[in-house]
Design an enzyme around this catalytic site. Sequence first.
Site, mmCIF file in Angstrom:
data_model
loop_
_atom_site.group_PDB
_atom_site.id
_atom_site.type_symbol
_atom_site.label_atom_id
_atom_site.label_comp_id
_atom_site.label_asym_id
_atom_site.label_seq_id
_atom_site.Cartn_x
_atom_site.Cartn_y
_atom_site.Cartn_z
ATOM 1 N N LYS A 13 -36.547 -2.378 -2.547
ATOM 2 C CA LYS A 13 -37.720 -2.770 -3.342
ATOM 3 C C LYS A 13 -38.422 -3.909 -2.613
ATOM 4 C CE LYS A 13 -38.798 -4.032 -8.159
ATOM 5 N NZ LYS A 13 -38.214 -4.200 -9.509
ATOM 6 N N SER A 71 -40.011 -1.371 -13.165
ATOM 7 C CA SER A 71 -40.887 -1.689 -12.072
ATOM 8 C C SER A 71 -40.413 -1.128 -10.722
ATOM 9 C CB SER A 71 -41.038 -3.214 -11.934
ATOM 10 O OG SER A 71 -39.793 -3.824 -11.676
ATOM 11 N N SER A 94 -35.839 -2.500 -15.226
ATOM 12 C CA SER A 94 -36.577 -1.976 -14.075
ATOM 13 C C SER A 94 -35.784 -1.145 -13.092
ATOM 14 C CB SER A 94 -37.232 -3.116 -13.314
ATOM 15 O OG SER A 94 -38.449 -3.407 -13.922
#
Length: 470
Positions: free
Chosen positions: A76, A151, A175
């Site tokens: 990420k 996310s 997330s």
Amino acid sequence: MNKTLKQLHEELKSGAILVEDLVSSYIKVIDEKDKEVHALLGMYSDGLISSQINKAKEMFKSGTDTILTGIPVVLKDNILVKGEHATGASKILENYVATYDATVVKKLKDAGAILIGRANMDEFAMGGSTENSAYGVTKNPHDTTKVSGGSSGGSAAVVAYGGVPVSLGSDTGGSIRQPASFCGVVGLKTTYGNVSRYGVMAMGSSLDQIGPFGNSVGDVEEIYKIISGYDTLDSTSLNEEERKVKNGDFKKVIGVPMDFISRDGIDKEVLNNFSESLEKLKGIGYTIKDISIPNLEKALSVYYVLMPAEVSSNLARYDGIRFGLSNPGDTSIRSYFESRTAGFGSEVRRRILLGTYVLSSGYYDAYYNKANLVRDMLIKEFTKVFNEVDVIATPTSPVPAFTIGEKSQDPLSMYLADIFTVPANIVGVPAISVPSGKTENGLPLGIQFIASLNREDILFTTGRDFEKLY
Ligand code: GLN
């Protein structure tokens, strides 16, 4: 059928496939699929990729290889890799290059993993759909009219379409778990303090944890073993003594807060799938027990007070002077305004405003302190429940992946979708999302298992038993 890390490792070790060929074959999939899905914001530099490949080959030669040696991994884009871009999917960090490795990156590099690319996400991890990325949405590989979740949508989607076997995301309120369930992969949020947060862009520091995505519970467990551990560089990291604190034996008892789950707003197919999953678990010897956690209803409100409060103070560092985007004004105050206005998207601004409000004098007691009191009550209630059950089960998300654009103008309905995932972050306990089938339209669904502190082992056992059922 995707190969497991163990299978890939055996193939690499036996020489059936070369590290560089394995890496190229995954990059080829990314080249094909990412044009449409947009899971990645960029690849790491050729220099980094080739030096990691050389290192992996050396490790196989000298017999110091690990299960991750030669395995391509995506991170990420809020995780720092020295000398590489890291944007947090924000304009404010568009040209930022990290000056050091996050602890998880160091651990992955030491294990011989090949870090290949940066995954898209909601800006600074604020959101549940990746629609808040400054660089465009990540589409769901199962249906590109739908969101991938967020996310960590990019990290979930790239594993789902076969671009890497495993990836890392971060989870502040769901997330990792929610995009895992939207994309049909496994995602783990660990016990707070189990994986170092050093070198990860902070969102809500008392809630954030890094964790893995994979195609199976076994793969996720392998990564977890490599990235977890005490770190002196993270003051909230659990030390060896604290890690030993565990509750009793595993008796296969699953608690279900049914009142909390069968509520307005939960999708019918999600609820049916969940009930069917519980029946299947009963069929393999699990006991299902209805439980009550009186203040569970309040977890979402607590989250949306504490998280913005922490966001507002963590994001103060993006002042246009120390990092990234800098738009000078006539005065230093004007420079802050110019840089932050140009650099932050609307959701990030909304949360900074909310957070500043709940921390301001006169409201601090009414909101921030009260939320902390309710957090303490929830911790007590969970501790009590875990004396009676080993695991708590809920659907991971009240809805399957929604249509791109459907909720982006309605922040409240987006926040409500976090209802089942935020409690684990508030309480600090580990939780995993495991695929539990599909809707009639072919969208993946997921079940969430939550265990008590440091009981990731229970999540892996239950998760492994469960995934055999689907
Ligand atoms: N969807 C949640 C939010 O918007 C969770 C975010 C996260 O875990 N980073 O806050």
